[in-house]
Design a protein around this motif. Structure first.
Motif, PDB file in Angstrom:
ATOM      1  N   UNK A  28     -46.493  29.539 -24.901  1.00  0.00           N
ATOM      2  CA  UNK A  28     -46.002  29.373 -23.525  1.00  0.00           C
ATOM      3  C   UNK A  28     -46.079  30.674 -22.734  1.00  0.00           C
ATOM      4  N   UNK A  29     -45.592  31.758 -23.312  1.00  0.00           N
ATOM      5  CA  UNK A  29     -45.608  33.025 -22.559  1.00  0.00           C
ATOM      6  C   UNK A  29     -47.032  33.577 -22.474  1.00  0.00           C
ATOM      7  N   UNK A  30     -47.856  33.278 -23.456  1.00  0.00           N
ATOM      8  CA  UNK A  30     -49.258  33.717 -23.384  1.00  0.00           C
ATOM      9  C   UNK A  30     -49.976  33.010 -22.220  1.00  0.00           C
ATOM     10  N   UNK A  31     -49.696  31.723 -22.065  1.00  0.00           N
ATOM     11  CA  UNK A  31     -50.301  30.985 -20.948  1.00  0.00           C
ATOM     12  C   UNK A  31     -49.771  31.517 -19.612  1.00  0.00           C
ATOM     13  N   UNK A  32     -48.488  31.829 -19.587  1.00  0.00           N
ATOM     14  CA  UNK A  32     -47.894  32.397 -18.380  1.00  0.00           C
ATOM     15  C   UNK A  32     -48.554  33.731 -18.044  1.00  0.00           C
ATOM     16  N   UNK A  33     -48.741  34.560 -19.064  1.00  0.00           N
ATOM     17  CA  UNK A  33     -49.404  35.858 -18.870  1.00  0.00           C
ATOM     18  C   UNK A  33     -50.814  35.672 -18.317  1.00  0.00           C
ATOM     19  N   UNK A  34     -51.567  34.757 -18.896  1.00  0.00           N
ATOM     20  CA  UNK A  34     -52.941  34.504 -18.434  1.00  0.00           C
ATOM     21  C   UNK A  34     -52.943  34.072 -16.972  1.00  0.00           C
ATOM     22  N   UNK A  35     -52.000  33.187 -16.612  1.00  0.00           N
ATOM     23  CA  UNK A  35     -51.927  32.702 -15.231  1.00  0.00           C
ATOM     24  C   UNK A  35     -51.586  33.845 -14.268  1.00  0.00           C
ATOM     25  N   UNK A  36     -50.648  34.696 -14.672  1.00  0.00           N
ATOM     26  CA  UNK A  36     -50.249  35.810 -13.802  1.00  0.00           C
ATOM     27  C   UNK A  36     -51.390  36.809 -13.631  1.00  0.00           C
ATOM     28  N   UNK A  37     -52.093  37.113 -14.716  1.00  0.00           N
ATOM     29  CA  UNK A  37     -53.222  38.046 -14.630  1.00  0.00           C
ATOM     30  C   UNK A  37     -54.305  37.478 -13.712  1.00  0.00           C
ATOM     31  N   UNK A  38     -54.590  36.192 -13.855  1.00  0.00           N
ATOM     32  CA  UNK A  38     -55.602  35.564 -12.986  1.00  0.00           C
ATOM     33  C   UNK A  38     -55.166  35.602 -11.524  1.00  0.00           C
ATOM     34  N   UNK A  39     -53.886  35.361 -11.317  1.00  0.00           N
ATOM     35  CA  UNK A  39     -53.347  35.394  -9.954  1.00  0.00           C
ATOM     36  C   UNK A  39     -53.452  36.806  -9.371  1.00  0.00           C
ATOM     37  N   UNK A  40     -53.121  37.811 -10.175  1.00  0.00           N
ATOM     38  CA  UNK A  40     -53.225  39.203  -9.717  1.00  0.00           C
ATOM     39  C   UNK A  40     -54.663  39.552  -9.374  1.00  0.00           C
ATOM     40  N   UNK A  41     -55.585  39.071 -10.197  1.00  0.00           N
ATOM     41  CA  UNK A  41     -56.995  39.384  -9.951  1.00  0.00           C
ATOM     42  C   UNK A  41     -57.458  38.739  -8.643  1.00  0.00           C
ATOM     43  N   UNK A  42     -57.025  37.517  -8.411  1.00  0.00           N
ATOM     44  CA  UNK A  42     -57.372  36.841  -7.155  1.00  0.00           C
ATOM     45  C   UNK A  42     -56.815  37.612  -5.975  1.00  0.00           C
ATOM     46  N   UNK A  43     -55.547  38.034  -6.088  1.00  0.00           N
ATOM     47  CA  UNK A  43     -54.914  38.784  -4.996  1.00  0.00           C
ATOM     48  C   UNK A  43     -55.621  40.114  -4.737  1.00  0.00           C
ATOM     49  N   UNK A  44     -56.079  40.749  -5.812  1.00  0.00           N
ATOM     50  CA  UNK A  44     -56.714  42.065  -5.647  1.00  0.00           C
ATOM     51  C   UNK A  44     -58.009  41.981  -4.857  1.00  0.00           C
ATOM     52  N   UNK A  45     -58.665  40.823  -4.923  1.00  0.00           N
ATOM     53  CA  UNK A  45     -59.926  40.699  -4.185  1.00  0.00           C
ATOM     54  C   UNK A  45     -59.732  40.018  -2.827  1.00  0.00           C
ATOM     55  N   UNK A  46     -58.494  39.652  -2.511  1.00  0.00           N
ATOM     56  CA  UNK A  46     -58.233  38.974  -1.243  1.00  0.00           C
ATOM     57  C   UNK A  46     -58.153  39.993  -0.102  1.00  0.00           C
ATOM     58  N   UNK A  47     -58.497  39.560   1.080  1.00  0.00           N
ATOM     59  CA  UNK A  47     -58.450  40.455   2.241  1.00  0.00           C
ATOM     60  C   UNK A  47     -57.001  40.758   2.629  1.00  0.00           C
ATOM     61  N   UNK A  69     -40.493  40.076 -15.510  1.00  0.00           N
ATOM     62  CA  UNK A  69     -41.537  41.103 -15.452  1.00  0.00           C
ATOM     63  C   UNK A  69     -41.574  41.917 -16.745  1.00  0.00           C
ATOM     64  N   UNK A  70     -40.389  42.243 -17.272  1.00  0.00           N
ATOM     65  CA  UNK A  70     -40.338  43.015 -18.519  1.00  0.00           C
ATOM     66  C   UNK A  70     -40.902  42.188 -19.675  1.00  0.00           C
ATOM     67  N   UNK A  71     -40.560  40.907 -19.691  1.00  0.00           N
ATOM     68  CA  UNK A  71     -41.038  40.056 -20.784  1.00  0.00           C
ATOM     69  C   UNK A  71     -42.560  39.876 -20.721  1.00  0.00           C
TER      70      UNK A  71
END
Ligand code: SF4
Length: 167
Positions: free
Chosen positions: A121-140, A82-84
């Protein structure tokens, strides 16, 4: 738009520990006094739709390096994932704001500093996590992603989430 919070991400074994407890080398550039345009507001990334502000910036050999300060000791196995990712997000924000890509960012712990390489690698990881967070934020409904009861104790969403481990 997502703000960068360390607590929403998980643990990742680290390898890039810089020895010593002092401040990292480099000229400290406070972000709200930067010479190339005033940056009093948090940085914003239109590509990822995130915003945030590192604790400070270092200027070293012409490169702007974000530094995140933690008031804890460095984890025994290196920085948490998370810190990284938080520092990777700051690297991304710095790159988009200044137009220059930092090759790394720094986590300053109470007892040492940890260098986070900012590569593909970490940039792709960051993009994936942000997309995942955005999906979760709009989920019921979003299921709990951890088993740490002490994280729930300190959580502001305890009463609303229904997944509190202390119930
Ligand atoms: S109370 Fe709910 S939202 Fe908060 S940390 Fe625990 S599971 Fe996550």
């Amino acid at each position: 738009m997502l703000f960068i919070f360390a607590g929403v991400l998980l643990v990742w074994r680290g390898r890039n520990i810089i020895k010593g407890a002092g401040m990292p080398e480099g000229k400290i550039i406070y972000i709200d006094k930067h010479g190339r345009g005033s940056v009093t507001k948090p940085l914003f990334s239109s590509r990822l739709g995130i915003t945030g502000k590192p604790d400070y910036l270092l200027l070293k050999k012409g490169m702007y390096i974000p530094v995140e300060v933690k008031s804890t000791s460095m984890p025994r196995k290196g920085a948490y994932r998370s810190h990284k990712l938080q520092v990777a997000a700051y690297c991304h924000l710095v790159e988009e704001h200044f137009g220059e890509r930092p090759s790394y960012g720094i986590i300053k712990y109470d007892d040492g500093t940890y260098k986070v390489a900012y590569g593909n690698e970490i940039e792709q990881d960051l993009t994936a996590v942000v997309n995942c967070m955005r999906t979760d934020m709009s989920a019921a409904n979003v299921l709990r992603s951890h088993e740490y009861w002490n994280r729930c104790i300190a959580c502001d969403f305890q009463t609303a989430c229904g997944e509190d481990l202390n119930l």
